[in-house]
Design a protein around this motif. Sequence first.
Motif, PDB file in Angstrom:
ATOM      1  N   SER A  28       0.833  -1.196   0.000  1.00 22.34           N
ATOM      2  CA  SER A  28       0.000   0.000   0.000  1.00 22.34           C
ATOM      3  C   SER A  28       0.866   1.243   0.000  1.00 22.34           C
ATOM      4  O   SER A  28       2.050   1.201   0.304  1.00 22.34           O
ATOM      5  CB  SER A  28      -0.892  -0.006   1.249  1.00 22.34           C
ATOM      6  N   GLU A 109      -2.004  -6.679  18.111  1.00 27.20           N
ATOM      7  CA  GLU A 109      -3.251  -5.973  17.831  1.00 27.20           C
ATOM      8  C   GLU A 109      -3.201  -4.522  18.303  1.00 27.20           C
ATOM      9  O   GLU A 109      -3.934  -3.679  17.781  1.00 27.20           O
ATOM     10  CB  GLU A 109      -4.427  -6.694  18.511  1.00 27.20           C
ATOM     11  N   GLU A 110      -2.343  -4.248  19.276  1.00 27.53           N
ATOM     12  CA  GLU A 110      -2.200  -2.887  19.774  1.00 27.53           C
ATOM     13  C   GLU A 110      -0.789  -2.690  20.306  1.00 27.53           C
ATOM     14  O   GLU A 110      -0.094  -3.651  20.633  1.00 27.53           O
ATOM     15  CB  GLU A 110      -3.229  -2.603  20.878  1.00 27.53           C
ATOM     16  N   ASP A 188      -0.912   4.018  11.143  1.00 26.52           N
ATOM     17  CA  ASP A 188      -2.306   4.466  11.241  1.00 26.52           C
ATOM     18  C   ASP A 188      -3.150   3.903  10.102  1.00 26.52           C
ATOM     19  O   ASP A 188      -4.384   3.834  10.217  1.00 26.52           O
ATOM     20  CB  ASP A 188      -2.374   5.994  11.218  1.00 26.52           C
ATOM     21  N   SER A 189      -2.496   3.503   9.001  1.00 31.78           N
ATOM     22  CA  SER A 189      -3.240   2.947   7.872  1.00 31.78           C
ATOM     23  C   SER A 189      -3.611   1.481   8.091  1.00 31.78           C
ATOM     24  O   SER A 189      -4.396   0.921   7.309  1.00 31.78           O
ATOM     25  CB  SER A 189      -2.421   3.083   6.588  1.00 31.78           C
ATOM     26  N   LYS A 190      -3.063   0.877   9.125  1.00 33.56           N
ATOM     27  CA  LYS A 190      -3.320  -0.528   9.418  1.00 33.56           C
ATOM     28  C   LYS A 190      -4.553  -0.651  10.312  1.00 33.56           C
ATOM     29  O   LYS A 190      -4.504  -0.342  11.505  1.00 33.56           O
ATOM     30  CB  LYS A 190      -2.103  -1.171  10.086  1.00 33.56           C
ATOM     31  N   THR A 191      -5.660  -1.091   9.740  1.00 37.00           N
ATOM     32  CA  THR A 191      -6.921  -1.126  10.478  1.00 37.00           C
ATOM     33  C   THR A 191      -6.932  -2.194  11.571  1.00 37.00           C
ATOM     34  O   THR A 191      -7.765  -2.139  12.482  1.00 37.00           O
ATOM     35  CB  THR A 191      -8.090  -1.387   9.517  1.00 37.00           C
ATOM     36  N   ASP A 192      -6.009  -3.153  11.492  1.00 38.74           N
ATOM     37  CA  ASP A 192      -5.978  -4.233  12.484  1.00 38.74           C
ATOM     38  C   ASP A 192      -4.947  -3.985  13.582  1.00 38.74           C
ATOM     39  O   ASP A 192      -4.660  -4.872  14.380  1.00 38.74           O
ATOM     40  CB  ASP A 192      -5.683  -5.573  11.817  1.00 38.74           C
ATOM     41  N   GLU A 194      -3.822  -1.090  16.562  1.00 39.95           N
ATOM     42  CA  GLU A 194      -4.259   0.125  17.260  1.00 39.95           C
ATOM     43  C   GLU A 194      -3.134   0.689  18.129  1.00 39.95           C
ATOM     44  O   GLU A 194      -2.481  -0.047  18.875  1.00 39.95           O
ATOM     45  CB  GLU A 194      -5.473  -0.180  18.134  1.00 39.95           C
TER      46      GLU A 194
END
Length: 424
Positions: A28, A109-110, A188-192, A194
Amino acid sequence: MKIKYFALMLAAVLTFTACNNDDDSTPSSPTGPTIETGNWCGTLDEYTITVKDMIDLITTAVPDIADYVDLFADLLCDVNVAKIKYTTTDPDGNIIEASGLITYPSKMEEYDHILSVQHGTMDVNGGPTDQVFPIETLPVFNGELVVMADYLGYGVSKTKDLKNTYMHAKTTGTACADMLQAARQYLDSKTDLECINDDVRLIGYSQGGQATIATLFELERRGLGEQISLVWAGAGPYDMVSFLNESIKNPTSRKNAYIVHSIEGVINGDRLTFDKHNIYAPEMFENGREDIFTKRYLSEWPDIIGADIHKILHEDFFKENYGGDHTDVHKLMEHMRSNSVVNIKDKLSDNVLISLHHNPDDTYVPYCCAESANEKWEDNSELIDLYLGNDHPASGAEFLFDYMGEKYLWLELILVPIINDVIN
């Protein structure tokens, strides 16, 4: 015997620079114009290194270790790797593209902090984005999200003449700080994935130690000092004048290469126009030795320039006051002094504690550099001696495993003595 094979396995992991696994996905990239520094402006590559990939690599390289996979498999995890492009500034203030690497556990995940690792000295063809798994990203196996910038002259900013701004505080700090900003945009572009806290940790050894302090002060200048939760700087030449003077006293071919590389880095970074014949000995311009300045990788320099420092540096280096105020050597040393991070006058945030780590017996970077730094930043620093390694390289492994914590102490106690033997 198992321990010996385990050490061989880890050594292979740490020098893993083979091609990454095939990935049919399309990397991306952001949209919109790139007009400021610290902008993510493209993705060079994205891939996953699985535990199986790691084990397959090691057992292929060292077949006899296949029976001992249980010793190291639990230390590994699948990791995602991204190599990105971002904008920063060159020594003239022009906006250019640079590159860097981001890696984190695939199941993450975070994250509550970013670990910015400033890399040690490498050839310009072997920077972070030229590798699949740089040694200094090992903390990813400790569950950390790691960011590592290519310094100017590495990665996409590499030039045909191989010049870079080695040890130049301003350009190094700027590039690393801009990489951190760009990495946040990518993440920040990674929706999975946080971000739950914007803390930053800074760590680096040798050149990376100096770069860590340069990055710290650049972040302070940007008003981001409150985000910094940890600073570990190992064996860095924070005082460039002391580094040079002490190294000249006990020269070796490899140390001499670093001396010349440091001089050239400041010349390139400050855009100095000295006649090189006023900086180096006449022998440096005989039999093709001058090729090191534009055609040879740093790893080739020691064999080319040799161990006799008097056949490398101009005679003014060995005179009182460097031959007087009028000499180019004297003027160069003033730039070396102003480029020393111990001479940066910016104030550090109250929350910042610089943890300085150094082996008192280090023959590559003199211990006095750490002492000077600790004295300068006494309200914001501590000095911790490294003692397992017998010199600079092995102490680097000790430094990294110390950071990773007690879980890796047993591994540190195995590997550092082995590195001691190999270096000797």
